[in-house]
Design an enzyme around this catalytic site. Structure first.
Site: not given
Ligand code: ADE
Length: 240
Positions: A75, A102, A139, A154
């Protein structure tokens, strides 16, 4: 987590046609203890477990080729979008590293060429994000979709959202399919679709329009749309 999405529909057919080869590896294959442990407690103490560096480093050592690009799903990475999908689809060999639990030992970042996030939310691991990336890239491979033109239509291709689609019946619960789509007039339909794609983009994602490749017809359609919406606003303010 992978077998469902990889063995259905477009991803399944693309692999069967030999357009893409997708292999899933188990990090436990690169452990050396009897219990095949891939995680450990965090230094400094904290809740949860952290993926150990060794299995991830050894996996990349074993799988990396000269032309590989290594992506780490996290993330905290760069936000995945259509432009990134187009760039990555050109790569001949991708290694997608999925974090879990985690988090992962931060040294793992040094084996990645790029860190990628699929959005500002946290999932339980990188597996679903990896599948999202795989689906978006496949795709884009010529021949992966039954209808060659459908990837080009798309949303986000050319920087605008896709136009609305309808199928039969022509009226359902009082909701009508726009008359132009039943007209058989291909030029009117083309123009209507472009206009509705622009309208959707203007109303929902005006940020996209700033970067979109717009021609003279698009500019004139946008002026029409703006005039229509200004007309609506005037009507509303005139009502008692
Ligand atoms: N791992 C956990 N959440 C994630 C996300 N939003 N994007 C990529 N990998 C992740």
């Amino acid at each position: 987590m992978f077998s469902g999405p990889l063995h259905e529909s477009i991803l399944k057919r693309a692999q069967e046609k030999g357009l893409v080869e997708i292999r899933v590896h188990d990090l436990r294959d690169w452990t050396h203890d009897r219990h095949r442990v891939v995680d450990d407690v965090p230094y400094g103490g904290d809740a949860g477990m952290v993926l150990k560096p060794e299995p991830l480093f050894e996996a990349v050592d074993a799988l990396r080729k000269a032309e590989s690009e290594v992506l780490l799903l996290t993330p905290q990475g760069e936000r995945f979008d259509h432009a990134m999908a187009c760039r990555l689809a050109e790569t001949s060999h991708l290694i997608l590293l999925c974090g879990r639990y985690e988090g992962f030992d931060d040294r793992v970042r040094s084996v990645a060429d790029r860190e990628v996030s699929i959005g500002d939310f946290v999932l339980s691991g990188g597996e679903l994000p990896a599948l999202v990336v795989i689906d978006a890239l496949v795709r884009l491979i010529p021949g992966a979709l039954g209808d060659e033109s459908s990837a080009m239509q798309d949303s986000f291709v050319g920087g605008v959202l896709d136009h609305p689609q309808y199928t039969r019946p022509p009226v359902y619960r009082g909701l009508r399919v726009p008359e132009v789509l039943l007209s058989g007039d291909h030029e009117r339909i083309r123009r209507w679709r472009r206009k509705e794609a622009l309208r959707r983009t203007l109303l929902r994602r005006p940020d996209l329009l700033k970067l979109a490749a717009l021609n003279a017809e698009d500019q004139s359609l946008l002026s029409e749309i703006q005039a229509e919406h200004e007309g609506e606003r005037d009507e509303q303010t005139e009502r008692p």
